[in-house]
Design a protein around this motif. Structure first.
Motif, short mmCIF file in Angstrom:
data_model
loop_
_atom_site.label_atom_id
_atom_site.label_comp_id
_atom_site.label_asym_id
_atom_site.label_seq_id
_atom_site.Cartn_x
_atom_site.Cartn_y
_atom_site.Cartn_z
N ALA A 41 0.83 -1.21 0.00
CA ALA A 41 0.00 0.00 0.00
C ALA A 41 0.86 1.26 0.00
O ALA A 41 0.38 2.34 0.32
N ARG A 42 2.13 1.14 -0.39
CA ARG A 42 3.06 2.28 -0.32
C ARG A 42 2.56 3.49 -1.09
O ARG A 42 2.81 4.62 -0.70
N PHE A 43 1.83 3.28 -2.17
CA PHE A 43 1.34 4.42 -2.97
C PHE A 43 0.18 5.14 -2.29
O PHE A 43 -0.22 6.21 -2.72
N TRP A 44 -0.39 4.53 -1.25
CA TRP A 44 -1.48 5.18 -0.50
C TRP A 44 -0.92 6.30 0.36
O TRP A 44 -1.63 7.20 0.77
N GLY A 45 0.38 6.23 0.67
CA GLY A 45 1.06 7.31 1.37
C GLY A 45 0.91 7.34 2.88
O GLY A 45 1.17 8.37 3.49
N MET A 46 0.52 6.22 3.48
CA MET A 46 0.31 6.22 4.93
C MET A 46 1.07 5.10 5.63
O MET A 46 0.77 4.78 6.78
N ARG A 139 -18.14 12.54 -14.89
CA ARG A 139 -16.81 12.01 -15.17
C ARG A 139 -16.10 11.71 -13.86
O ARG A 139 -16.16 12.49 -12.91
N ILE A 140 -15.42 10.56 -13.82
CA ILE A 140 -14.63 10.19 -12.65
C ILE A 140 -13.17 10.50 -12.96
O ILE A 140 -12.66 10.20 -14.04
N VAL A 141 -12.53 11.12 -11.98
CA VAL A 141 -11.12 11.51 -12.08
C VAL A 141 -10.35 10.72 -11.03
O VAL A 141 -10.74 10.69 -9.87
N MET A 142 -9.29 10.07 -11.47
CA MET A 142 -8.41 9.39 -10.52
C MET A 142 -6.99 9.87 -10.79
O MET A 142 -6.68 10.28 -11.91
N GLU A 143 -6.14 9.82 -9.76
CA GLU A 143 -4.77 10.28 -9.95
C GLU A 143 -3.80 9.37 -9.23
O GLU A 143 -3.20 9.72 -8.22
N PRO A 144 -3.60 8.15 -9.78
CA PRO A 144 -2.65 7.25 -9.14
C PRO A 144 -1.23 7.80 -9.22
O PRO A 144 -0.90 8.57 -10.12
N ASP A 145 -0.41 7.38 -8.28
CA ASP A 145 1.01 7.71 -8.31
C ASP A 145 1.56 7.31 -9.68
O ASP A 145 1.28 6.21 -10.17
N ALA A 146 2.31 8.17 -10.30
CA ALA A 146 2.82 7.92 -11.65
C ALA A 146 3.70 6.67 -11.71
O ALA A 146 3.84 6.05 -12.77
N ARG A 147 4.29 6.27 -10.58
CA ARG A 147 5.14 5.07 -10.54
C ARG A 147 4.33 3.79 -10.37
O ARG A 147 4.87 2.69 -10.47
N ASN A 148 3.03 3.92 -10.12
CA ASN A 148 2.19 2.76 -9.86
C ASN A 148 1.64 2.22 -11.18
O ASN A 148 0.46 2.40 -11.52
N ASP A 149 2.50 1.53 -11.91
CA ASP A 149 2.13 1.00 -13.22
C ASP A 149 0.94 0.06 -13.15
O ASP A 149 0.10 0.03 -14.07
N LYS A 150 0.85 -0.71 -12.09
CA LYS A 150 -0.25 -1.67 -11.93
C LYS A 150 -1.60 -0.94 -11.88
O LYS A 150 -2.56 -1.35 -12.53
N ALA A 151 -1.68 0.15 -11.10
CA ALA A 151 -2.93 0.90 -10.99
C ALA A 151 -3.27 1.60 -12.30
O ALA A 151 -4.43 1.58 -12.75
N VAL A 152 -2.28 2.20 -12.93
CA VAL A 152 -2.52 2.89 -14.21
C VAL A 152 -3.03 1.89 -15.24
O VAL A 152 -4.03 2.14 -15.94
N ASP A 153 -2.39 0.72 -15.33
CA ASP A 153 -2.81 -0.30 -16.28
C ASP A 153 -4.23 -0.78 -15.98
O ASP A 153 -5.05 -0.94 -16.89
N ARG A 154 -4.56 -0.98 -14.71
CA ARG A 154 -5.90 -1.43 -14.33
C ARG A 154 -6.96 -0.42 -14.76
O ARG A 154 -8.01 -0.77 -15.28
N LEU A 155 -6.66 0.86 -14.53
CA LEU A 155 -7.62 1.90 -14.91
C LEU A 155 -7.77 1.99 -16.43
O LEU A 155 -8.88 2.15 -16.94
N LEU A 156 -6.67 1.86 -17.17
CA LEU A 156 -6.76 1.86 -18.64
C LEU A 156 -7.62 0.69 -19.12
O LEU A 156 -8.46 0.87 -20.01
#
Length: 187
Positions: A41-46, A139-156
């Motif tokens: 969960a490192r990209f969650w920032g907590m 419209r839904i807006v999400m802003e995953p950490d740019a380094r989180n390739d897994k999340a970006v790919d899932r959203l695409l």
């Protein structure tokens, strides 16, 4: 100051009953702290936040009318944490031209209890349907950490369109957008 006090539910064929309810910061703190402090969960920032800090953050979110936290269950078992927000009331809204009907979201899937294919996609589809249940949301807006390739790919794969990279106080992020029409065309 929760947006809703009731639970939203949807039966998903072959998956089970998915319910979404507002986070109760005091009751849910141990569960949420356990999830956000894990390496995955490192990209969650907590990750380094203690239990009391996590409770404080979610109490603060609970006090807002523009930001909300939701706990998602599958057949009664907690499986994900989602947050929604109004971009105009969030730092992300200073990084792009907010449109009427934009609604922001964050997603954290809980620790895997299975390697079940389609698990994240099923949860995400229910949550997106929950957000779009409000007819004012366009419209839904999400802003995953740019380094989180897994999340970006899932959203695409879910139909989101990649927007620009933005700099937020806590991260460099990739804006991602899903409009109502694209979501409904997938159903």
């Amino acid at each position: 100051m929760r947006e809703a006090t009731s639970t939203y539910g949807q039966d998903v064929d072959g998956f089970g009953r998915v319910t979404i309810r507002p986070v109760d910061p005091d009751t849910d703190v141990d569960l949420i702290h356990g999830w956000v402090s894990e390496e995955r969960a490192r990209f969650w920032g907590m990750r380094d936040a203690g239990r009391e800090r996590v409770a404080e953050i979610y109490r603060y979110l609970d006090s807002l009318t523009t930001h909300h936290a939701w706990l998602v269950h599958r057949d009664g078992v907690p499986v994900a944490l989602f947050q929604t927000y109004e971009p105009a009331a969030d730092p992300v809204g200073q990084c792009y031209d907010v449109r009427p009907g934009d609604h922001g979201a964050h997603l954290l899937i809980g620790p895997p209890t299975t390697t079940e294919r389609g698990f994240t996609g099923a949860l995400l589809d229910v949550f997106l349907g929950f957000v779009f249940a409000d007819p004012l949301r366009r419209r839904i807006v999400m802003e995953p950490d740019a380094r989180n390739d897994k999340a970006v790919d899932r959203l695409l794969r879910t139909g989101f369109v990649a927007g620009p990279l933005i700099d937020l106080p806590e991260k460099r992020a990739r804006l991602m957008f899903l409009d109502r029409e694209s979501f409904e065309a997938r159903r």
